[in-house]
Write an enzyme that holds these catalytic residues in place. Structure first.
Site, PDB file in Angstrom:
ATOM      1  N   GLU A 237      -7.487   2.750  -0.557  1.00  0.00           N
ATOM      2  CA  GLU A 237      -5.967   2.736  -0.160  1.00  0.00           C
ATOM      3  C   GLU A 237      -5.894   3.408   1.071  1.00  0.00           C
ATOM      4  OE1 GLU A 237      -3.387   1.682  -1.686  1.00  0.00           O
ATOM      5  OE2 GLU A 237      -3.875   1.268  -3.852  1.00  0.00           O
ATOM      6  N   GLY A 238      -6.879   3.394   1.998  1.00  0.00           N
ATOM      7  CA  GLY A 238      -7.042   4.035   3.373  1.00  0.00           C
ATOM      8  C   GLY A 238      -8.163   5.276   3.132  1.00  0.00           C
TER       9      GLY A 238
ATOM     10  N   ASP B  71     -10.178   9.571   6.582  1.00  0.00           N
ATOM     11  CA  ASP B  71     -10.070   9.670   7.887  1.00  0.00           C
ATOM     12  C   ASP B  71      -8.899   8.782   8.561  1.00  0.00           C
ATOM     13  OD1 ASP B  71     -11.820  11.608   7.955  1.00  0.00           O
ATOM     14  OD2 ASP B  71     -13.449  10.444   8.659  1.00  0.00           O
TER      15      ASP B  71
ATOM     16  N   GLY C 190     -20.664  25.796 -14.883  1.00  0.00           N
ATOM     17  CA  GLY C 190     -22.295  25.839 -14.750  1.00  0.00           C
ATOM     18  C   GLY C 190     -22.928  24.587 -14.904  1.00  0.00           C
TER      19      GLY C 190
ATOM     20  N   LEU D  17       0.721  -1.387  -0.110  1.00  0.00           N
ATOM     21  CA  LEU D  17      -0.145  -0.065  -0.205  1.00  0.00           C
ATOM     22  C   LEU D  17       1.027   1.208  -0.051  1.00  0.00           C
ATOM     23  CD1 LEU D  17      -2.953  -0.971   2.414  1.00  0.00           C
ATOM     24  CD2 LEU D  17      -2.654  -1.113  -0.070  1.00  0.00           C
TER      25      LEU D  17
HETATM   26  P1  TGC Z   1      -1.016  -1.972  13.163  1.00  0.00           P
HETATM   27  O1  TGC Z   1      -1.100  -2.687  14.347  1.00  0.00           O
HETATM   28  O2  TGC Z   1      -0.655  -0.292  13.064  1.00  0.00           O
HETATM   29  O3  TGC Z   1       0.159  -2.428  12.162  1.00  0.00           O
HETATM   30  C1  TGC Z   1       0.149  -4.062  12.092  1.00  0.00           C
HETATM   31  C2  TGC Z   1       1.554  -4.349  11.379  1.00  0.00           C
HETATM   32  O4  TGC Z   1       1.578  -3.803  10.179  1.00  0.00           O
HETATM   33  C3  TGC Z   1       2.825  -2.731  10.101  1.00  0.00           C
HETATM   34  N1  TGC Z   1       2.301  -1.772   9.129  1.00  0.00           N
HETATM   35  C4  TGC Z   1       2.835  -1.565   8.082  1.00  0.00           C
HETATM   36  N2  TGC Z   1       4.072  -2.168   7.489  1.00  0.00           N
HETATM   37  C5  TGC Z   1       4.705  -1.482   6.385  1.00  0.00           C
HETATM   38  N3  TGC Z   1       3.982  -0.599   5.730  1.00  0.00           N
HETATM   39  C6  TGC Z   1       2.847  -0.015   6.277  1.00  0.00           C
HETATM   40  N4  TGC Z   1       2.249   1.011   5.535  1.00  0.00           N
HETATM   41  C7  TGC Z   1       2.242  -0.547   7.503  1.00  0.00           C
HETATM   42  N5  TGC Z   1       1.216  -0.182   8.313  1.00  0.00           N
HETATM   43  C8  TGC Z   1       1.239  -0.840   9.289  1.00  0.00           C
HETATM   44  C9  TGC Z   1       2.995  -2.523  11.375  1.00  0.00           C
HETATM   45  O5  TGC Z   1       4.276  -1.989  11.681  1.00  0.00           O
HETATM   46  C10 TGC Z   1       2.726  -3.934  12.089  1.00  0.00           C
HETATM   47  O6  TGC Z   1       3.783  -4.828  11.843  1.00  0.00           O
HETATM   48  P2  TGC Z   1       4.182  -5.699  12.896  1.00  0.00           P
HETATM   49  O7  TGC Z   1       5.351  -6.477  12.367  1.00  0.00           O
HETATM   50  O8  TGC Z   1       4.546  -5.049  14.200  1.00  0.00           O
HETATM   51  O9  TGC Z   1       3.000  -6.658  13.206  1.00  0.00           O
HETATM   52  O10 TGC Z   1      -2.132  -2.395  12.319  1.00  0.00           O
HETATM   53  P3  TGC Z   1      -3.833  -1.879  12.723  1.00  0.00           P
HETATM   54  O11 TGC Z   1      -4.556  -3.430  12.758  1.00  0.00           O
HETATM   55  O12 TGC Z   1      -3.908  -1.126  13.888  1.00  0.00           O
HETATM   56  O13 TGC Z   1      -4.285  -1.090  11.338  1.00  0.00           O
HETATM   57  C11 TGC Z   1      -3.502  -0.079  11.133  1.00  0.00           C
HETATM   58  C12 TGC Z   1      -4.293   0.949   9.732  1.00  0.00           C
HETATM   59  C13 TGC Z   1      -5.725   1.033  10.220  1.00  0.00           C
HETATM   60  C14 TGC Z   1      -3.542   2.183   9.801  1.00  0.00           C
HETATM   61  C15 TGC Z   1      -4.190   0.313   8.797  1.00  0.00           C
HETATM   62  O14 TGC Z   1      -4.469  -1.187   8.858  1.00  0.00           O
HETATM   63  C16 TGC Z   1      -4.772   0.890   7.505  1.00  0.00           C
HETATM   64  O15 TGC Z   1      -4.099   1.413   6.819  1.00  0.00           O
HETATM   65  N6  TGC Z   1      -5.883   0.572   7.029  1.00  0.00           N
HETATM   66  C17 TGC Z   1      -6.702   1.128   5.818  1.00  0.00           C
HETATM   67  C18 TGC Z   1      -6.905  -0.155   5.093  1.00  0.00           C
HETATM   68  C19 TGC Z   1      -6.228   0.160   3.404  1.00  0.00           C
HETATM   69  O16 TGC Z   1      -5.568   1.016   3.219  1.00  0.00           O
HETATM   70  N7  TGC Z   1      -6.950  -0.775   2.688  1.00  0.00           N
HETATM   71  C20 TGC Z   1      -6.484  -0.883   1.298  1.00  0.00           C
HETATM   72  C21 TGC Z   1      -6.869  -1.943   0.520  1.00  0.00           C
HETATM   73  S1  TGC Z   1      -6.096  -2.241  -0.949  1.00  0.00           S
HETATM   74  C22 TGC Z   1      -6.889  -1.040  -2.023  1.00  0.00           C
HETATM   75  O17 TGC Z   1      -7.736   0.073  -1.526  1.00  0.00           O
HETATM   76  C23 TGC Z   1      -6.696  -0.928  -3.396  1.00  0.00           C
HETATM   77  S2  TGC Z   1      -7.451   0.037  -4.278  1.00  0.00           S
HETATM   78  C24 TGC Z   1      -6.725  -0.113  -5.760  1.00  0.00           C
HETATM   79  C25 TGC Z   1      -6.624   0.779  -6.666  1.00  0.00           C
HETATM   80  O18 TGC Z   1      -6.067   1.643  -6.860  1.00  0.00           O
HETATM   81  O19 TGC Z   1      -7.622   0.819  -7.574  1.00  0.00           O
HETATM   82  P1  FAD Z   2     -15.152   1.260   6.502  1.00  0.00           P
HETATM   83  O1  FAD Z   2     -13.700   0.660   6.915  1.00  0.00           O
HETATM   84  O2  FAD Z   2     -16.215   0.171   6.767  1.00  0.00           O
HETATM   85  O3  FAD Z   2     -15.143   2.554   6.770  1.00  0.00           O
HETATM   86  C1  FAD Z   2     -16.338   3.419   6.837  1.00  0.00           C
HETATM   87  C2  FAD Z   2     -16.354   4.661   7.420  1.00  0.00           C
HETATM   88  O4  FAD Z   2     -15.821   4.407   8.816  1.00  0.00           O
HETATM   89  C3  FAD Z   2     -15.320   5.544   6.786  1.00  0.00           C
HETATM   90  O5  FAD Z   2     -15.443   6.960   6.596  1.00  0.00           O
HETATM   91  C4  FAD Z   2     -14.057   5.378   7.741  1.00  0.00           C
HETATM   92  O6  FAD Z   2     -13.154   6.694   7.686  1.00  0.00           O
HETATM   93  C5  FAD Z   2     -14.536   5.249   8.900  1.00  0.00           C
HETATM   94  N1  FAD Z   2     -13.666   4.712   9.886  1.00  0.00           N
HETATM   95  C6  FAD Z   2     -13.508   3.041   9.895  1.00  0.00           C
HETATM   96  N2  FAD Z   2     -12.472   3.023  10.921  1.00  0.00           N
HETATM   97  C7  FAD Z   2     -12.541   3.955  11.630  1.00  0.00           C
HETATM   98  C8  FAD Z   2     -11.748   4.573  12.674  1.00  0.00           C
HETATM   99  N3  FAD Z   2     -10.928   3.622  13.299  1.00  0.00           N
HETATM  100  N4  FAD Z   2     -11.514   5.889  13.023  1.00  0.00           N
HETATM  101  C9  FAD Z   2     -12.469   6.656  12.409  1.00  0.00           C
HETATM  102  N5  FAD Z   2     -12.889   6.271  11.503  1.00  0.00           N
HETATM  103  C10 FAD Z   2     -13.002   5.060  10.912  1.00  0.00           C
HETATM  104  N6  FAD Z   2      -9.494  -3.207  -1.565  1.00  0.00           N
HETATM  105  C11 FAD Z   2      -8.566  -4.217  -1.951  1.00  0.00           C
HETATM  106  O7  FAD Z   2      -8.113  -4.837  -1.305  1.00  0.00           O
HETATM  107  N7  FAD Z   2      -8.376  -4.121  -3.346  1.00  0.00           N
HETATM  108  C12 FAD Z   2      -8.706  -3.460  -4.250  1.00  0.00           C
HETATM  109  O8  FAD Z   2      -8.267  -3.534  -5.235  1.00  0.00           O
HETATM  110  C13 FAD Z   2      -9.530  -2.283  -3.911  1.00  0.00           C
HETATM  111  N8  FAD Z   2     -10.042  -1.904  -4.921  1.00  0.00           N
HETATM  112  C14 FAD Z   2     -11.220  -0.847  -4.608  1.00  0.00           C
HETATM  113  C15 FAD Z   2     -11.902  -0.290  -5.315  1.00  0.00           C
HETATM  114  C16 FAD Z   2     -12.981   0.656  -5.229  1.00  0.00           C
HETATM  115  C17 FAD Z   2     -13.687   1.399  -6.257  1.00  0.00           C
HETATM  116  C18 FAD Z   2     -13.408   0.764  -3.960  1.00  0.00           C
HETATM  117  C19 FAD Z   2     -14.596   1.595  -3.643  1.00  0.00           C
HETATM  118  C20 FAD Z   2     -12.621   0.279  -2.957  1.00  0.00           C
HETATM  119  C21 FAD Z   2     -11.480  -0.761  -3.158  1.00  0.00           C
HETATM  120  N9  FAD Z   2     -10.891  -1.375  -2.104  1.00  0.00           N
HETATM  121  C22 FAD Z   2      -9.991  -2.169  -2.395  1.00  0.00           C
HETATM  122  C23 FAD Z   2     -11.357  -1.321  -0.902  1.00  0.00           C
HETATM  123  C24 FAD Z   2     -11.088  -0.194  -0.023  1.00  0.00           C
HETATM  124  O9  FAD Z   2      -9.564  -0.150   0.332  1.00  0.00           O
HETATM  125  C25 FAD Z   2     -12.044  -0.003   1.137  1.00  0.00           C
HETATM  126  O10 FAD Z   2     -13.168   0.406   0.542  1.00  0.00           O
HETATM  127  C26 FAD Z   2     -11.271   1.038   2.398  1.00  0.00           C
HETATM  128  O11 FAD Z   2     -10.161   0.500   2.625  1.00  0.00           O
HETATM  129  C27 FAD Z   2     -12.552   1.530   3.300  1.00  0.00           C
HETATM  130  O12 FAD Z   2     -13.210   0.090   3.756  1.00  0.00           O
HETATM  131  P2  FAD Z   2     -14.760   0.063   3.803  1.00  0.00           P
HETATM  132  O13 FAD Z   2     -15.167   0.441   2.471  1.00  0.00           O
HETATM  133  O14 FAD Z   2     -14.985  -1.326   4.321  1.00  0.00           O
HETATM  134  O15 FAD Z   2     -15.013   1.199   4.953  1.00  0.00           O
END
Ligand code: TGC
Ligand code: FAD
Length: 401
Positions: A378-379, A382, A354, A254
């Site tokens: 990708e997060g 918030d 407009g 990520l």
């Molecule tokens: P936390 O306890 O903070 O961390 C767990 C372990 O992960 C490590 N870590 C990282 N390592 C490398 N790079 C990073 N950015 C890292 N962030 C965390 C951390 O050091 C720890 O390692 P270890 O060895 O100590 O276990 O984790 P948490 O469970 O409290 O969650 C933290 C949080 C909320 C920040 C994180 O999970 C998060 O960023 N959530 C957002 C989820 C997200 O971004 N999902 C994306 C899905 S993929 C997607 O959306 C693709 S879209 C594709 C497109 O472009 O079309």
């Molecule tokens: P939730 O996690 O249910 O969040 C809902 C709301 O609650 C948000 O406003 C959030 O900010 C808030 N919230 C949640 N937790 C907290 C907290 N601790 N404190 C404060 N506020 C909080 N994922 C993949 O793995 N691979 C992909 O290729 C991929 N592609 C995507 C493509 C599209 C078009 C979309 C819409 C999503 C995609 N995603 C993918 C998923 C994407 O990463 C998630 O939608 C995103 O991480 C948010 O998860 P959620 O939708 O379940 O929302």
């Protein structure tokens, strides 16, 4: 006859560069940027509105994108990749996203979320087997982290696999997966019997593996989004990524993708700004161009200021990335700031146009709707605020103590 200025697709793009950033880019950076810019102008922009309106992904462009070198541009040449630096990678994402966020998504998932983990965490055999074909677009991939019940909190995932001696047995599902409906392979994050997260390469055609498409999106309509469903899928043992375990595996990917989004958002903002500026100079109301009104100029001045700040932030981040000094928190800040900046600019640009701002003759509304996904995936915005909050206080506020 309409008094509205000519649609943006017929106008040549001039990118805003108020602080002469071009002087900092190398000749190679500019050549790469200009090559991708020309491709976007000639091949993507003329067709993207039609594909988005039909909610179809222009997959016929994949071989051209492979030829252009936009899949995994930052990975080494020995695996068939361009081996460019991170500023070149960023400029490529900027230019593609100027065309459409969904097409940048397709490229960044391929490069940062599929090729990168195979390169960084894979075996030498896995690298040689997959990377050259992924670089050319002969194979396409997707990245399965999010689940129906675990988005912002991916560590809670339920998808799991069991060791069955000569193979792993994979069960569970992933949700919101970009590229899934047509991907040949999926990099899937799942827990083993000890609850430890690992990456597995799952191939289309494996029995029990399906990829239903998600329909009715108002955003990223030219990107194919779907689920990944695993019903007792037998995954060969050699498909496990051997060199990482834990949440840091997917999170490391990520970092790379979020970096690309930070640049990509600038591309969208540039396109909206350029379109609004041209329109405001040509659109006459009350006998003068609307650009003559102070309130229009305020909007344009603020847009250019915010683009310039984002360009400088991102350029510096690129330097740090090249030097191996860019932290997760730095990348997170740039992703959050730049996507928010682009969304604000898209909304302001739409107002300048407009009524014409809501039709597909101009790219504004499509960009604006796309960004509603980019600000979430990708997060979320918030979650990125909380990442910065944790960075400055040392206290994670993601969950209740
Ligand atoms: P936390 O306890 O903070 O961390 C767990 C372990 O992960 C490590 N870590 C990282 N390592 C490398 N790079 C990073 N950015 C890292 N962030 C965390 C951390 O050091 C720890 O390692 P270890 O060895 O100590 O276990 O984790 P948490 O469970 O409290 O969650 C933290 C949080 C909320 C920040 C994180 O999970 C998060 O960023 N959530 C957002 C989820 C997200 O971004 N999902 C994306 C899905 S993929 C997607 O959306 C693709 S879209 C594709 C497109 O472009 O079309
Ligand atoms: P939730 O996690 O249910 O969040 C809902 C709301 O609650 C948000 O406003 C959030 O900010 C808030 N919230 C949640 N937790 C907290 C907290 N601790 N404190 C404060 N506020 C909080 N994922 C993949 O793995 N691979 C992909 O290729 C991929 N592609 C995507 C493509 C599209 C078009 C979309 C819409 C999503 C995609 N995603 C993918 C998923 C994407 O990463 C998630 O939608 C995103 O991480 C948010 O998860 P959620 O939708 O379940 O929302």
């Amino acid at each position: 006859m309409s008094q509205a200025p000519a649609p943006a697709a017929t106008q040549s793009f001039v990118h805003p560069d108020h602080y002469l950033l071009d002087e900092l880019f190398s000749e190679e950076h500019k050549l790469i940027r200009n090559a991708v810019r020309s491709w976007v102008t000639e091949r993507l922009s003329p067709i993207i509105e039609d594909f988005a309106q039909r909610s179809a992904c222009p997959t016929h462009l994949i071989p051209e994108m492979g030829e252009l070198g936009v899949f995994g541009p930052q990975l080494p040449q020995e695996y068939g990749c361009p081996g460019l630096d991170y500023i070149a990678y960023g400029l490529i994402m900027q230019e593609i996203e100027r065309g459409d966020s969904g097409i940048r998504s397709m490229a960044s998932v391929q490069g940062s979320l599929v090729m990168y983990p195979i390169y960084a965490y894979g075996s030498e055999e896995q690298r040689r087997k997959y990377l050259p074909k992924l670089a050319k677009g002969e194979l396409m991939g997707c990245f399965g982290l999010t689940e129906p019940d675990f988005g912002s909190n991916p560590g809670g995932m339920r998808t799991h696999f069991a060791d069955k001696g000569d193979h792993y047995l994979l069960n569970g599902s992933k949700m919101w997966i970009s590229n899934s409906p047509f991907a040949d392979i999926a990099v899937v994050w799942a827990k083993n019997e000890q609850g430890k997260i690992h990456g597995l390469i799952v191939e289309r055609g494996m029995e029990g593996f399906t990829t239903p498409e998600i329909h009715n999106k108002w955003s990223l309509r030219a990107s194919a989004t779907g689920e990944l469903v695993f019903d007792n899928v037998k995954v060969p043992k050699e498909n496990l990524l051997p060199n990482v375990s834990g949440l840091k595996g997917p999170m490391g990917c990520l970092d790379s993708a979020r970096y690309g989004i930070a640049w990509g958002a600038i591309g969208v903002a540039m396109d909206c700004y350029h379109t609004a500026l041209k329109y405001s100079l040509e659109r006459i109301q009350f006998d003068v161009p609307i650009a003559a009104f102070q309130l229009t100029q305020k909007k344009l001045a603020e847009m250019l200021t915010e683009i310039t700040k984002a360009q400088l932030l991102t350029y510096r981040l690129g330097q740090l990335k090249n030097e191996g000094k860019a932290t997760t928190a730095m990348i997170s800040m740039a992703k959050r700031n730049n996507v928010d900046m682009a969304l604000t600019i898209a909304r302001e640009a739409r107002q300048i146009l407009g009524g014409m701002g809501i039709v597909g003759d101009y790219p504004i509304m499509r960009h604006m709707m796309n960004l509603e996904s980019v600000v979430t995936y990708e997060g979320t915005h918030d979650i990125h605020l909380l990442i910065t909050g944790m960075d400055v206080t040392g206290i994670p506020a993601f969950r209740k103590a």
